[in-house]
Design an enzyme around this catalytic site. Structure first.
Site, mmCIF file in Angstrom:
data_model
loop_
_atom_site.group_PDB
_atom_site.id
_atom_site.type_symbol
_atom_site.label_atom_id
_atom_site.label_comp_id
_atom_site.label_asym_id
_atom_site.label_seq_id
_atom_site.Cartn_x
_atom_site.Cartn_y
_atom_site.Cartn_z
ATOM 1 C CB SER A 1 -0.704 -0.023 1.213
ATOM 2 O OG SER A 1 -1.806 -0.852 0.983
ATOM 3 C CG HIS B 1 -2.682 -2.097 -3.689
ATOM 4 N ND1 HIS B 1 -1.861 -2.535 -3.038
ATOM 5 C CD2 HIS B 1 -2.724 -1.289 -2.424
ATOM 6 C CE1 HIS B 1 -1.251 -2.859 -2.238
ATOM 7 N NE2 HIS B 1 -1.991 -2.526 -1.578
ATOM 8 C CG HIS C 1 -5.234 -6.835 0.118
ATOM 9 N ND1 HIS C 1 -5.229 -6.012 -1.241
ATOM 10 C CD2 HIS C 1 -3.960 -6.289 0.626
ATOM 11 C CE1 HIS C 1 -4.062 -5.310 -1.133
ATOM 12 N NE2 HIS C 1 -3.732 -6.051 0.378
ATOM 13 C CE1 TYR D 1 -9.010 -5.044 1.020
ATOM 14 C CE2 TYR D 1 -7.910 -6.012 2.869
ATOM 15 C CZ TYR D 1 -7.716 -5.038 1.649
ATOM 16 O OH TYR D 1 -7.170 -3.702 1.453
ATOM 17 C CD GLU D 2 -8.267 -5.915 -3.259
ATOM 18 O OE1 GLU D 2 -8.646 -4.994 -3.964
ATOM 19 O OE2 GLU D 2 -7.496 -6.324 -2.885
ATOM 20 C CB ALA E 1 0.583 -0.094 4.695
ATOM 21 C CG MET F 1 -5.346 -5.957 6.440
ATOM 22 S SD MET F 1 -6.535 -5.025 6.252
ATOM 23 C CE MET F 1 -6.798 -4.475 7.982
ATOM 24 C CB SER F 2 -0.933 -7.916 1.837
ATOM 25 O OG SER F 2 0.192 -7.374 2.677
ATOM 26 C CG ASN G 1 -1.475 1.339 11.897
ATOM 27 O OD1 ASN G 1 -0.422 1.368 10.431
ATOM 28 N ND2 ASN G 1 -1.833 0.930 12.313
ATOM 29 C CG HIS H 1 -5.895 2.924 3.012
ATOM 30 N ND1 HIS H 1 -4.931 1.335 3.731
ATOM 31 C CD2 HIS H 1 -5.699 2.911 1.660
ATOM 32 C CE1 HIS H 1 -4.302 1.233 2.312
ATOM 33 N NE2 HIS H 1 -4.954 2.010 0.791
#
Ligand SMILES: O=P(O)(O)O[C@H]1O[C@H](CO)[C@@H](O)[C@H]1O
Length: 315
Positions: free
Chosen positions: A35, A66, A91, A93-94, A121, A225-226, A249, A283
């Site tokens: 990201s 992306h 990902h 989640y997409e 990230a 998440m990746s 973060n 994000h």
């Protein structure tokens, strides 16, 4: 594409042959841009961009930060080293099924990639790892893999792949050595780069404080998440892997929760107080840190790529 669907390798490779000049189409090194990190390919020379929509089997990345293209090019001094970068990943989640999420990795392997640098990230779970740090991953913790959501579920893609893939050696020590040597040669402050364990979660929600605490207690330093599906498949395809997580973060893990009861009781007693509100992550913040550290990530990746041809075990 779902598990068990025939994968269109021949068609995708044919599309690459039609769109990419011979000199660039068999790179030995692959890069996955996380990201906000698509700039890693900005300094490639003779770059040829191939939009995912022209590649059978590829989906479109829907996440801000992306792009949806493969970048083929040369990097490094002299004649340069041939590389391919994924500007944008998929990902789960997409809504992409695992075979789609990892398809670009399988294509890179079939183009000739032997070494892969995967970036992402990530949120920090470790108070000693501040925002802006780059964490080279030495191990991962994948709750989905342990709960029947492994990217290798289903029939094997090739009879040559082991059914039971060991992952105790997933992260190449030789590539990680090159990263620390590069950091030294770039005179990077020691605190800018560290080592740690990545926890893979499904997302797209960020972690609750209790979830963050669980992952920290389980030994993870960063969370995202990746990456892990890509690592698993890159390992299955026999690639040498290095993962660099950019900490964008902190995951909020308060020592003590804000107590609404205390606030109400204080108010009723005539001494109103307001306890600290929990921080929230976004994000936008993730992308902002990516922009700030883009140049440093690029220099490090370039330096590692340039050194790979000098290491016999990475050929
Ligand atoms: O891992 P990459 O793709 O870098 O992106 C990270 O940033 C997004 C959340 O902000 C999630 O997709 C997370 O995995």
């Amino acid at each position: 594409m779902t598990a068990g669907t025939a994968l269109p390798f021949a068609e995708t490779l044919e599309a690459v042959r039609a769109l990419v000049p011979t000199k660039l189409r068999n790179p030995r090194i692959g890069i996955v841009c996380g990201s906000g990190l698509s700039g890693l390919a900005e300094s490639f020379r003779e770059t040829v961009l191939v939009p995912y929509e022209k590649l059978p089997g590829f989906a479109k990345s829907t996440v801000p930060g992306h792009k949806s293209s493969l970048a083929f090019g040369l990097t490094g001094k002299g004649e340069g080293v041939s590389v391919v970068a994924m500007l944008g990943r998929f990902h789960p989640y997409e809504g992409h099924a695992f075979p789609t999420v990892v398809y670009p990795i399988r294509i890179m392997a079939r183009l000739g990639v032997k070494n892969i640098i995967i970036t992402n990230a990530a949120g920090s779970l470790n108070p000693n790892i501040p925002v802006g740090t780059i964490v080279v991953i030495q191990d991962h913790l994948a709750l989905p893999n342990l709960t029947c959501m492994n990217p290798l579920l289903g029939p094997s893609t090739s009879p040559e792949h082991p059914r039971f893939l060991p992952l105790s050696d997933a992260y190449s020590p030789a590539l990680r050595r090159l990263l620390f040597l590069s950091a030294h040669h770039l005179a990077l402050d020691r605190s800018a780069l560290t080592e740690g364990t990545y926890a893979w979660v499904g997302g797209p929600t960020y972690e609750t404080p209790a979830e963050g605490r669980l992952l920290r207690l389980a030994g993870a330093d960063v969370v995202g998440m990746s990456t892990v599906p890509e690592v698993v498949v890159a390992r299955e395809e026999g690639l040498n892997i290095m993962v660099m997580s950019l900490v964008t973060n902190f995951v909020v893990i308060p020592d003590r929760y804000r107590s609404i009861r205390e606030e109400v009781e204080a108010e009723l007693a005539g001494n109103p107080i307001q306890l600290e509100q929990a921080q929230v992550v976004s994000h936008e913040e993730v992308l902002e840190v990516g922009r700030e550290k883009a140049e440093l990530m690029k220099k490090l990746v370039e330096s590692v790529v340039e050194r790979i041809p000098t290491v016999p075990e990475l050929q």
